[in-house]
Motif scaffolding. Sequence first.
Motif, mmCIF file in Angstrom:
data_model
loop_
_atom_site.group_PDB
_atom_site.id
_atom_site.type_symbol
_atom_site.label_atom_id
_atom_site.label_comp_id
_atom_site.label_asym_id
_atom_site.label_seq_id
_atom_site.Cartn_x
_atom_site.Cartn_y
_atom_site.Cartn_z
ATOM 1 N N ALA A 152 0.837 -1.199 0.000
ATOM 2 C CA ALA A 152 0.000 0.000 0.000
ATOM 3 C C ALA A 152 0.870 1.246 0.000
ATOM 4 O O ALA A 152 0.577 2.228 -0.678
ATOM 5 N N VAL A 153 1.960 1.202 0.759
ATOM 6 C CA VAL A 153 2.837 2.365 0.838
ATOM 7 C C VAL A 153 3.470 2.639 -0.512
ATOM 8 O O VAL A 153 3.460 3.769 -1.008
ATOM 9 N N SER A 154 3.992 1.587 -1.149
ATOM 10 C CA SER A 154 4.675 1.862 -2.409
ATOM 11 C C SER A 154 3.660 2.217 -3.487
ATOM 12 O O SER A 154 3.933 3.050 -4.349
ATOM 13 N N GLY A 155 2.467 1.615 -3.428
ATOM 14 C CA GLY A 155 1.428 1.963 -4.391
ATOM 15 C C GLY A 155 1.014 3.417 -4.250
ATOM 16 O O GLY A 155 0.901 4.139 -5.237
ATOM 17 N N SER A 156 0.823 3.843 -3.011
ATOM 18 C CA SER A 156 0.364 5.215 -2.809
ATOM 19 C C SER A 156 1.468 6.187 -3.171
ATOM 20 O O SER A 156 1.207 7.316 -3.580
ATOM 21 N N ARG A 157 2.725 5.754 -3.035
ATOM 22 C CA ARG A 157 3.843 6.606 -3.414
ATOM 23 C C ARG A 157 3.796 6.870 -4.924
ATOM 24 O O ARG A 157 3.924 8.004 -5.372
ATOM 25 N N THR A 158 3.588 5.797 -5.691
ATOM 26 C CA THR A 158 3.474 5.969 -7.139
ATOM 27 C C THR A 158 2.288 6.865 -7.462
ATOM 28 O O THR A 158 2.365 7.757 -8.315
ATOM 29 N N TYR A 159 1.197 6.610 -6.758
ATOM 30 C CA TYR A 159 -0.043 7.349 -6.994
ATOM 31 C C TYR A 159 0.179 8.842 -6.837
ATOM 32 O O TYR A 159 -0.020 9.631 -7.762
ATOM 33 N N LEU A 160 0.654 9.226 -5.638
ATOM 34 C CA LEU A 160 0.827 10.646 -5.360
ATOM 35 C C LEU A 160 1.929 11.224 -6.234
ATOM 36 O O LEU A 160 1.816 12.339 -6.735
ATOM 37 N N GLY A 161 2.985 10.437 -6.420
ATOM 38 C CA GLY A 161 4.119 10.927 -7.192
ATOM 39 C C GLY A 161 3.714 11.312 -8.596
ATOM 40 O O GLY A 161 3.936 12.437 -9.030
ATOM 41 N N VAL A 162 3.075 10.389 -9.300
ATOM 42 C CA VAL A 162 2.728 10.661 -10.695
ATOM 43 C C VAL A 162 1.731 11.810 -10.773
ATOM 44 O O VAL A 162 1.890 12.742 -11.561
ATOM 45 N N LEU A 163 0.719 11.773 -9.908
ATOM 46 C CA LEU A 163 -0.330 12.789 -10.018
ATOM 47 C C LEU A 163 0.174 14.177 -9.648
ATOM 48 O O LEU A 163 -0.123 15.160 -10.322
ATOM 49 N N LEU A 164 0.967 14.267 -8.579
ATOM 50 C CA LEU A 164 1.456 15.586 -8.171
ATOM 51 C C LEU A 164 2.472 16.115 -9.171
ATOM 52 O O LEU A 164 2.451 17.285 -9.542
ATOM 53 N N LEU A 165 3.384 15.243 -9.592
ATOM 54 C CA LEU A 165 4.433 15.727 -10.478
ATOM 55 C C LEU A 165 3.862 16.163 -11.827
ATOM 56 O O LEU A 165 4.230 17.210 -12.345
ATOM 57 N N THR A 166 2.960 15.369 -12.396
ATOM 58 C CA THR A 166 2.402 15.787 -13.678
ATOM 59 C C THR A 166 1.647 17.103 -13.519
ATOM 60 O O THR A 166 1.770 17.999 -14.348
ATOM 61 N N SER A 167 0.881 17.220 -12.439
ATOM 62 C CA SER A 167 0.053 18.421 -12.336
ATOM 63 C C SER A 167 0.889 19.654 -12.052
ATOM 64 O O SER A 167 0.683 20.700 -12.643
ATOM 65 N N ILE A 168 1.861 19.536 -11.149
ATOM 66 C CA ILE A 168 2.626 20.739 -10.796
ATOM 67 C C ILE A 168 3.685 21.032 -11.847
ATOM 68 O O ILE A 168 3.931 22.180 -12.190
ATOM 69 N N CYS A 169 4.301 19.996 -12.384
ATOM 70 C CA CYS A 169 5.420 20.249 -13.282
ATOM 71 C C CYS A 169 4.990 20.421 -14.732
ATOM 72 O O CYS A 169 5.739 20.980 -15.523
ATOM 73 N N ILE A 170 3.870 19.893 -15.139
ATOM 74 C CA ILE A 170 3.484 20.015 -16.550
ATOM 75 C C ILE A 170 2.217 20.849 -16.699
ATOM 76 O O ILE A 170 2.157 21.770 -17.506
ATOM 77 N N GLN A 171 1.206 20.517 -15.883
ATOM 78 C CA GLN A 171 -0.070 21.194 -16.065
ATOM 79 C C GLN A 171 -0.008 22.652 -15.622
ATOM 80 O O GLN A 171 -0.525 23.538 -16.301
ATOM 81 N N MET A 172 0.640 22.897 -14.481
ATOM 82 C CA MET A 172 0.654 24.268 -13.976
ATOM 83 C C MET A 172 1.376 25.210 -14.946
ATOM 84 O O MET A 172 0.856 26.295 -15.235
ATOM 85 N N PRO A 173 2.558 24.831 -15.479
ATOM 86 C CA PRO A 173 3.157 25.726 -16.477
ATOM 87 C C PRO A 173 2.231 25.964 -17.670
ATOM 88 O O PRO A 173 2.181 27.083 -18.194
ATOM 89 N N ALA A 174 1.491 24.918 -18.083
ATOM 90 C CA ALA A 174 0.564 25.092 -19.209
ATOM 91 C C ALA A 174 -0.496 26.127 -18.856
ATOM 92 O O ALA A 174 -0.839 27.000 -19.661
ATOM 93 N N ILE A 175 -0.999 26.037 -17.624
ATOM 94 C CA ILE A 175 -2.046 26.978 -17.209
ATOM 95 C C ILE A 175 -1.480 28.398 -17.168
ATOM 96 O O ILE A 175 -2.107 29.348 -17.652
ATOM 97 N N ILE A 176 -0.283 28.524 -16.604
ATOM 98 C CA ILE A 176 0.286 29.874 -16.485
ATOM 99 C C ILE A 176 0.617 30.422 -17.872
ATOM 100 O O ILE A 176 0.449 31.618 -18.139
ATOM 101 N N TRP A 177 1.048 29.542 -18.739
ATOM 102 C CA TRP A 177 1.311 29.960 -20.117
ATOM 103 C C TRP A 177 0.011 30.505 -20.746
ATOM 104 O O TRP A 177 -0.010 31.597 -21.329
#
Lengths: 530, 531
Positions: A181-206
């Motif tokens: 569960a720990v490693s699964g949730s790590r992947t879960y949060l990791g992928v979702l947070l990183l994509t949203s903050i690192c890719i989506q947010m720059p797109a929005i600000i752009w």
Amino acid sequence: MEMELGTFLTVETFLGLALVIPGAAAVGNLLLRRSPDLRDGMTFIAALLTFFSVVAVLGGLGTGSDAFGPDGLASGIGEDGQIRLIEVFPGLAIALHVEPLGLLFALIASGLWVVTHAYGVGYMRGNDEKHHTRFFACFSVAIMSTMGVAFAANMFTLFLFYEILTISTYPLVAHKGTPEAVSGSRTYLGVLLLTSICIQMPAIIWTWTTTGTLDFQPGGILDGHVTGWMVPLLLGLYAFGIGKAALMPFHRWLPAAMVAPTPVSALLHAVAVVKAGVFTMLKIGVYIFGIDLLARTGASEWLMWLAAWCILAASLVAMLQDNLKRRLAYSTVSQLSYITLGMALATSMGVVGGGLHIATHALGKITLFMCAGAIYVATHKTEISDMSGLGRAMPFTFGAFLIGALSIVGLPPLGGSWSKWLLIVGAADAGERLIIAVLLVSSILNVAYLLPLVGRGFFLKAHGPRTVPASPAGAGVSGNGGGLAPGTSGLREAPLLCWLPPAVTAAGCVILFFWAGTVRDFLLPLVTAG
Amino acid sequence: MAAGAAEHVSRTLADHLPILVVLAPFVAAPVAVVIGNRNAARTLAVLATVISLVASWLLLRQVVGGGYISYPIGGWPPPIGIEYRIDAANAFVLLLISAIGTVFLPYAFRSLDHEIPWRNHTLVYCCYLLCLSGLLGIVATGDGFNVFVFLEISSLSTYILVSQGCYRDKRALTAAYDYLIMGTIGAVFFVIGLGMLYMMTGTLNMADLADRIAAQGPNRTLLAAFAFIVVGVSLKVAIFPLHMWLPYAYSHAPSAVTVFLSATATKASIYVLLRFLFSVFQPEFVVATLTPQAVLLPLAIAAMVVMSFVAVFQTDLKRMLAYSSLAHVGYLLLGVALMNVDGLSATIIHLFNHGITKALLFMGAGALVLRVGSTFYDDIAGLGRSMPVMSAAMVIGGLSLVGVPGTAGFVSKWLLVQASFERGWTFAAVLVVASTLLTVVNMWRVFEVLYIRSPNPGSQRQSQPLTSAGGPAGRIADTTGDAPLMMLVPIWILAIACIWFGIDTGLTLGSAQVAAESLLSGSLGMADGAI
């Protein structure tokens, strides 16, 4: 009716209530942690009230073509179709509005919350899971943010609730606290947070810096502001930044999230979270880029092929999974790409088909997940190869599973057939014959990975010794299944609260078949306006 | 004479606010020592800090719309006398410093009781008051030499405060010594630069300096003075290659001291940097020296990426947070390097947002020290479950540090990325995002340690009271369960502030934008005129 309710109970009020009630339910959960029955009952009532509020929003808008103004947005809300709650940056407010797609999404999510909560109570108790209060409180927050996503009037608000949704579901995925569960949730949060903050947010600000607005406007806001290669690039930033849409290669969080208790997989990872992703995808396609811009520049063509590839690849991967929930997860990855495909086709019917698919896939997939959970509660089996013969002991569960599976495949008289039909029409409008072929092949693959379980359950004999803890894959969850006598003699149907909800949603799949025209007409203002 | 008296009479308390902010803690400090009683010192500290808070709030309200307040000390008009000059930029920083001081004190009572022997307490509160008044003075004054004086007042008291960590860990002494040497070098550089400016212009008043420098035009002495001042202040700010003192000082100082320093000391120094870059040397001069692109930008990027990366390898929570502070200095610098209104607003708002966020996280670290006596990941494993209320606040702080929407950190990060796009520095936006990625890794690790790892049986589960270190240790509360209420309340005030300022940005963004505009227009907002 509306007049009698007086000036207080306006559409705006119900819109607010749809967000406030789940939030209050979360607080109520924490306050009532000492009395479980009261807590779960209160949450059930909150779920009903949330659903009622969304229905009231729908009712308050009027019917048919009057519901939405000429611009495709619900008129008569706030000053200019928006309710501005608070201005965070100058010109950028947390604001809500109502448009067909969001209303549909909110209806589905809140309606299924009622069903899933009932199921969740049965599952959590039947399975002796711990930390019920934390579980149901986080669940309520997740629903609140889903409502926020559904009614967001601009990309900024949507992003805000999108992230709250990610964070509130993290404790749910990590619920069991085991190493998996720990490693699964790590992947879960990791992928979702990183994509949203690192890719989506720059797109929005752009978007914000080039256009000066983030409002969802019919016809899009980007036309005339970005040109040439920037359109596909920006679309790419959005498409990959919306990690919840599980577009490959950012899909791994979804199978990883399957370690969560089944009610979470059912409502959140078949309906709320993933649909929030593809919903956002449709939203940016229709209201940020505008279908016309995409169709004219061909900027979404690459996305169409990528989505088509995801549909097939994820289906093939699904066939290799023996763990039922993982198989369903890959099936979800594949099905989500249908909706992305609908947007990328950049045709009216593609978008409407995608929107309808949100509804039909939600009902179908939640049924399948709840059945998987019911099987787990009754037998503690998670691997498909161990499920032979269970169908005769659990007829309701397996019957519901069959209906859900057929709806996903897209056979009449089930809802799934219409959304697939519309997507094919959309592909035909776009002149993409290969895409039509992909959709048809995908249906065959769906049959190949979903129906064998039903056949195995009803027609194969339970192989005696193999149900005993011998199966190493299911060793972690062998539980009381190991104590049963060989064969099906000790098996019973799952508890009422576990099989009734999937039966209800399975019935919903049938009903949706007959209501598909209504839903389609409801969604049409999306593409006819602006 | 008569006119002077009339003027004197006509001044009300409200007119004296600029000096009151600084004077309240400055006077309270010696009084506390004279009384020599621990409780009296505490009371005086609270009183003085609250007076400063109220005064800075009133000041900010007056200048938030633009313009400035000029206060001549002793009635001597500038540029002869010392002038205090309050505009949106420094009123906002004053508010941050005094607000952090107010929130921090109740927390400090409990934390210092635990970490420092009682016999030192009176002097520690005295040092705190001096440090506070020094920091407030740096920010409030409009006189170059006065900045130096207050810089030294705050620095000297800070060295003492840091050294008090020696009762928990002897390395605090070397850390304080390190800081002393580096801080003194910085101060000397600063005063050398200032001396050169005085030599050239014959004035020390900042506004006057600005006029005369502009009239003289650039020359070699001016460049040398500029270099000395920028490097001297950079040492105090702990800009990337000059940062080595900071992680030691922050991780070995008493927890409460770290809370206060992290949220205020570097912030006041950044403010001085802004003042000298934009008000004394005008923006045009600074651009002409290529400082923003050639010096600030590379250093900002190096700090953002390298320091976040170094933080990944730390095994001590406080040290990790210290390195993260250095990375955030990079964000602040990037905003300055952008040289546009949005960038500078991002810097000013990030001063505030990072201040409250980091204070919150260090407070959490201090609460952990209270329970287990250290902040090493091995020792604090699993404490999230036994300290749920405190840890939940830390999660909020962590999210704000990462910059998740709905938290204060998001607002500043958004502005920074937006300003980078506006300037056309897409790579800077990408690097901000990359640094965020590393922050996610860092904070995530902390959450996992707190919530998911099981407690380490070999770790020192109980903090040693200070009886052995000399002096009565005071009442040590139960060493299990959540943090004491005296700590939880300040922690949660900051946690709520982290969310509040992430959603309602009226105060922070409003002040920051006015401040940025007035800074960029140069000359201490002289264009606007006094209120």
